[in-house]
Enzyme design. Structure first.
Site, PDB file in Angstrom:
ATOM      1  N   HIS A  80       0.815  -1.223   0.000  1.00 20.95           N
ATOM      2  CA  HIS A  80       0.000   0.000   0.000  1.00 20.95           C
ATOM      3  C   HIS A  80       0.850   1.276   0.000  1.00 20.95           C
ATOM      4  CE1 HIS A  80      -2.871   3.079   1.031  1.00 20.95           C
ATOM      5  NE2 HIS A  80      -2.356   3.201   2.251  1.00 20.95           N
TER       6      HIS A  80
ATOM      7  N   GLU B 257       0.575   5.472  12.821  1.00 22.40           N
ATOM      8  CA  GLU B 257      -0.743   4.999  13.215  1.00 22.40           C
ATOM      9  C   GLU B 257      -0.742   3.494  13.503  1.00 22.40           C
ATOM     10  OE1 GLU B 257      -3.372   7.461  10.810  1.00 22.40           O
ATOM     11  OE2 GLU B 257      -4.745   5.755  10.821  1.00 22.40           O
ATOM     12  N   ASP B 258      -0.029   2.740  12.704  1.00 24.97           N
ATOM     13  CA  ASP B 258      -0.187   1.282  12.729  1.00 24.97           C
ATOM     14  C   ASP B 258       1.023   0.486  13.200  1.00 24.97           C
ATOM     15  OD1 ASP B 258      -2.671   1.803  11.663  1.00 24.97           O
ATOM     16  OD2 ASP B 258      -2.020   1.516   9.585  1.00 24.97           O
TER      17      ASP B 258
ATOM     18  N   ASP C   4      -3.049   8.593  -1.038  1.00 22.80           N
ATOM     19  CA  ASP C   4      -3.428   7.521  -0.118  1.00 22.80           C
ATOM     20  C   ASP C   4      -4.880   7.112  -0.381  1.00 22.80           C
ATOM     21  OD1 ASP C   4      -3.471   5.851   2.188  1.00 22.80           O
ATOM     22  OD2 ASP C   4      -4.219   7.517   3.419  1.00 22.80           O
TER      23      ASP C   4
ATOM     24  N   HIS D 209       3.875   6.632   5.605  1.00 18.63           N
ATOM     25  CA  HIS D 209       2.691   7.380   6.038  1.00 18.63           C
ATOM     26  C   HIS D 209       1.782   6.657   7.021  1.00 18.63           C
ATOM     27  CE1 HIS D 209       0.258   5.314   2.884  1.00 18.63           C
ATOM     28  NE2 HIS D 209      -0.752   5.608   3.689  1.00 18.63           N
TER      29      HIS D 209
ATOM     30  N   ASP E  77     -19.703  18.485 -23.918  1.00 18.66           N
ATOM     31  CA  ASP E  77     -18.283  18.140 -23.765  1.00 18.66           C
ATOM     32  C   ASP E  77     -18.071  16.646 -23.504  1.00 18.66           C
ATOM     33  OD1 ASP E  77     -19.439  18.148 -21.285  1.00 18.66           O
ATOM     34  OD2 ASP E  77     -17.840  19.252 -20.293  1.00 18.66           O
TER      35      ASP E  77
HETATM   36 MN    MN Z   1      -2.683   4.634   3.984  1.00 17.77          MN
END
Ligand code: MN
Length: 480
Positions: free
Chosen positions: A49, A77-78, A140, A73, A259
């Site tokens: 990811h 958090e993880d 992301d 990134h 368009d």
């Molecule tokens: Mn992510």
């Protein structure tokens, strides 16, 4: 979409930014080590990811800090990695970027809703610190939307809705049209599966029916330009699925969408754009009220192009979008285009451009300073900034306002001094009260008197935070 491997990614980076290869490789290795043993819903190792997110950014020619931050990134958090580690291993700048995209901890909030509003506010206001934070967030989100099929039905709808409400308008406001269109179509697919399929099929059919005609037109235009020694690149462009859906929702038939089928005509110089326009109007019949010159009056997200819709040889409508190569880069990538054009200075340039020229940035600053409550802040941003726009003509200039704006809003936008004296509007040569809701292409004159007429009711009749604040200020001064 196939995943890229680390080798493919790093070779790509090497091509445009060889000096950063070592640092970016290190970021990948750190992220891989910390995410070790974690898996995505697709069953792939988690590191795929952040790697795809970094690749999306590399395609935008992102700088080294941004690529490192993209790879790291999700680490705060993880995983057990902490901000101080990133600062020591990389730099304060990389650590700040990663911190910027990291959600606020649940521990600080009394409910999940409170946490969500606070996080949305954090994302939105991050542009004031460093616009690269929101660009990483967009990449992301784009990868998460591309792989949304592995999530539960409930999560799919929830994420698709949030993408439509927050990320699509953000991409629009930064002028990132390519990303905006992909995010729209991916969200739409999960929100309205049947409509998506129906429009997808019809669009395919129209494209295959008109492919030869578009190629032929491109060939003809290109030939006449080349004859005059004007270099040109012509690329067919088909409207995205959600874009078509919006038109159908507004009562248009497929054949009436001016368009749906388009040709991008890309020139070296601005003057050549106008020469191209001459050739096109000389060869095909233009639809008069579909002509726009966004080169002379750019949109507030800096979009520049000449638009003209003509009747094709097979009697369908074809929009021609004429622009220079640089405009085309900015029209496609938005603010991130400066990564390529300004190289090492891009970060400063982006932040400066944002302050100077992007209207949503100024409005965002106002809303941020006035609405302390996170829920009210998010609601106001959605209603005022992340909404459709109206374009009116004032004194020969095109002015952009959020949909729902009235004469009062226009007055405070163009003439703060005179606005409190507003008594009437003249719209397309007819008189209207000042609370008239502006419509696209209205020609508006503001009629002011000698005395201030501003009163309490203006607070309700104005739509923008800017107007409301100035009205409030004035009323407070009077009551003192
Ligand atoms: Mn992510």
């Amino acid at each position: 979409m196939e995943n890229v491997t680390f080798e493919e990614f790093i070779n790509f980076v090497k091509e445009y930014n060889p000096d950063e290869v070592e640092r970016v490789t290190k970021a990948y290795e750190v992220a891989q080590r910390f995410h070790d043993g974690q898996y995505r819903d697709s069953g792939e190792p988690y590191i795929t990811h952040p790697l795809q997110v970094a690749y999306i950014l590399a395609e935008l020619r992102a700088d080294g800090d941004t690529l490192c931050a993209a790879l790291l990134h999700d680490c705060l958090e993880d995983t057990t990695l902490i901000k101080g580690d990133i600062e020591i291993l990389f730099s304060k700048s990389v650590a700040d970027l990663v911190d910027g995209v990291t959600k606020l901890s649940r521990l600080n909030f009394s409910s999940k809703e409170d946490q969500n509003f606070a996080n949305t506010r954090k994302i939105i206001t991050s542009v004031r610190e460093d616009v690269r934070i929101i660009i990483i967030k967009l990449a992301d989100r784009l990868h998460n939307m591309r792989t949304l099929g592995y999530k539960s039905k409930f999560k799919q709808k929830e994420n698709a809705l949030e993408t439509m409400e927050i990320y699509v308008p953000f991409a629009y406001n930064l002028g990132c049209y390519q990303m905006k269109r992909e995010l729209e179509d991916l969200s739409f697919k999960y929100l309205r599966e049947d409509d998506y399929k129906r429009i997808f099929d019809e669009r395919e059919k129209i494209v295959s029916e008109n492919k030869d005609m578009l190629d032929q037109m491109a060939h003809e235009i290109s030939a006449s330009l080349s004859e005059s020694n004007i270099s040109n690149i012509i690329i067919p462009r088909i409207k995205n699925i959600y874009g078509i859906f919006s038109k159908l929702e507004n009562g248009y038939k497929f054949s009436e969408i001016h368009d749906l089928l388009a040709l991008k005509i890309i020139e070296e110089k601005i003057i050549d754009c106008y020469t191209s326009l001459f050739y096109i109007h000389n060869s095909y019949v233009p639809i008069m009220d579909k002509f726009r010159d966004y080169i002379a009056s750019p949109k507030t997200n800096k979009y520049q192009s000449i638009h003209t819709t003509v009747i094709s040889p097979s009697d369908t409508l074809v929009q021609c979008q004429i622009r220079t190569r640089l405009m085309d880069r900015i029209d496609t990538y938005g603010l991130p285009a400066y990564w390529d054009t300004d190289k090492g200075y891009a970060r400063i340039r982006m932040q400066e451009e944002l302050k100077k020229d992007y209207q949503f940035y100024t409005s965002l600053k106002e809303i941020d300073s006035i609405f302390k409550d996170n829920e009210e802040f998010v609601t106001q941003v959605k209603e005022e900034l992340f909404t459709d726009k109206v374009y009116v003509n004032y004194n020969g200039d095109t002015k952009e306002l959020p949909k729902g704006s009235t004469g009062i809003d226009l007055a405070y936008k163009v003439d703060e001094e005179g606005a409190p004296k507003l008594v009437n509007l003249e719209v397309n040569n007819e008189k209207f009260p000042i609370n008239y809701v502006l419509q696209n292409r209205d020609r508006v004159k503001l009629i002011t008197g000698e005395e201030d007429t501003v009163n309490e009711s203006w607070l309700v009749e104005a739509h923008t935070t800017h107007a409301k604040e100035l009205i409030k200020e004035r009323l407070n001064k009077e009551s003192k």
